[in-house]
Scaffold this active site. Structure first.
Site, PDB file in Angstrom:
ATOM      1  CB  SER A 107      -0.906  -0.169   1.191  1.00 26.17           C
ATOM      2  OG  SER A 107      -2.054   1.019   1.036  1.00 26.17           O
ATOM      3  CG  ASP A 117      -4.313  -1.578   0.780  1.00 28.62           C
ATOM      4  OD1 ASP A 117      -3.347  -2.166   0.767  1.00 28.62           O
ATOM      5  OD2 ASP A 117      -4.519  -0.384   1.423  1.00 28.62           O
TER       6      ASP A 117
END
Length: 405
Positions: free
Chosen positions: A71, A222
């Site tokens: 991320s 993510d």
């Protein structure tokens, strides 16, 4: 005389099989939105110490065999490993926080938090779409990274995402990009995929194509839902390369922790803040687990559980092999209020995160308590700052050893 010749022959044989280096080196950076400024601060300090040892041109990518990031950690990984026109890292570590200060308020505009329509959108995100449209992040990554693909990074990188079509993690790596055209995705697409936090940013779709016209599609969110802390992923990657006989620097066995040097950077956590309680959560339905007065309990739980389980596993590994100093995890589990947010991108809060990073440098080295899961101060090992100075010396020595061999 014969004995001397035998000794000389034996020494020559030993010299011919000496490894090029002594240690495999790993850097890992957690996910955590704007809290990426905390590891950004720590990386700036480490690179400064490397420059004091080896000159102003020293960059982190020159010292780590593998850099892994999830991320926001994936964005940082890309910044310090993607090549510029001079085939140097696109960003020095000291520039990471300036990048965040300049761009986070545009990625996470606070108007999307404060007006009535935005609040309704947050409450009913399942119907109205993610909290942020992601347009600025998309244009920014495309502009900065252009046609750079993952096989071009200046050291091996690992960036996880999660494919919601197949319900399985997708791990992008420099090695895979070199070996498989269909995994050699654009870094911009990988960054958008690994940072597409559910409810915050839109999922990201893209395709890759090989020379025969075969395509592979990716429907990504993510990477933090699978590996918010990618440390173990990086260690496993090196072990896999060793098993395959492809690890080019060190003659070692898989999972030989005594010859691994691992720096793992968290992005902070509100672990000691008492953020939620069973009394409150016992009354939640599905909606409240996703959204509770601006917080996202389900994602907080998944992110922290993923990070902590990895830390517990890796800590146990290094401690059991009596090389605990080879693994340095720097994490602050005392974040409260706005500092614990992943998207409260006001200038004041962003600067507060920089200060948290600087304060963390001055705190004593801590290790996860294998019973409680919390971080306990370690007596006799000094501050995180001192530990990073030690790491810088070891990294510099390893680099020089490889050059000499």
């Amino acid at each position: 005389m014969a004995s001397g010749l035998a000794k000389g022959k034996k020494a020559a044989q030993m010299a011919s099989v000496l490894p090029k280096g002594e240690m495999a080196t790993v850097l890992s950076i957690d996910g955590g939105g704007i809290r990426g400024m905390i590891p950004g601060t720590i990386l700036g300090f480490l690179e400064t110490k490397l420059q004091e040892l080896d000159g102003a041109n020293a960059r982190l990518a020159n010292y780590f065999d593998v850099i892994a990031g999830t991320s926001t950690g994936g964005l940082v990984t890309t910044m310090i490993t993607a090549p510029n026109k001079d085939n140097r890292p696109m960003y020095a570590a000291k520039d990471i926080n300036n990048f965040y200060l300049e761009n986070c308020p545009k990625i996470f505009p606070q108007s999307s938090r404060n007006n009535f329509i935005a609040k309704v959108k947050s409450l009913f995100g399942a119907v109205t779409g993610p909290k942020y449209d992601g347009k600025y992040l998309r244009s920014l990554t495309k502009e900065l990274l252009g046609n750079i693909t993952i096989n071009q990074t200046l050291t091996d990188v690992i960036i996880p995402a999660f494919d919601i079509k197949w319900l399985q993690p997708v791990i992008f790596s420099t090695d895979d990009g070199k070996e498989n055209v269909l995994k050699n995705a654009l870094l911009s697409d990988i960054c958008l995929g690994t940072s597409a936090a559910p409810t915050f940013l839109p999922a990201h779709y893209f395709e890759t194509k090989d020379g025969d016209g075969k395509t592979q599609s990716f429907d990504l969110i993510d990477g933090g839902v699978a590996a918010n802390n990618p440390t173990l992923m990086a260690i496993t990657h090196i072990s896999k390369k060793i098993l395959m006989g492809k690890f080019k620097f060190v003659d070692m066995k898989p999972m030989e922790s005594s010859r691994m040097l691992v720096l793992s950077l968290g992005t902070g956590a509100p672990k000691l803040a008492g953020k939620y309680s069973a009394a409150k959560a016992s009354k939640w339905g599905r909606f409240c687990w996703v959204y509770d007065n601006g917080a996202t309990p389900m994602f907080d739980v998944y992110g922290e559980a993923s990070s902590d389980m990895v830390d517990i596993h890796v800590s146990t590994l290094f401690q059991s092999l009596h090389c605990k100093k080879n693994y340095l995890r720097i994490q602050d589990d005392t974040l409260i209020g706005d500092a614990s947010s992943v998207d409260f991108a006001t200038t004041e809060n962003l600067q507060k995160l920089v200060q948290i990073g600087n304060d963390l440098l001055k705190k004593p080295v801590s290790r996860v308590n294998l019973e409680t899961g919390r971080f306990d101060e370690v007596q006799g090992e000094g501050t995180n700052e001192a530990a990073l100075i030690r790491f810088a010396k070891l990294l510099s020595e390893e680099k020089k050893l490889r050059q000499a061999n």
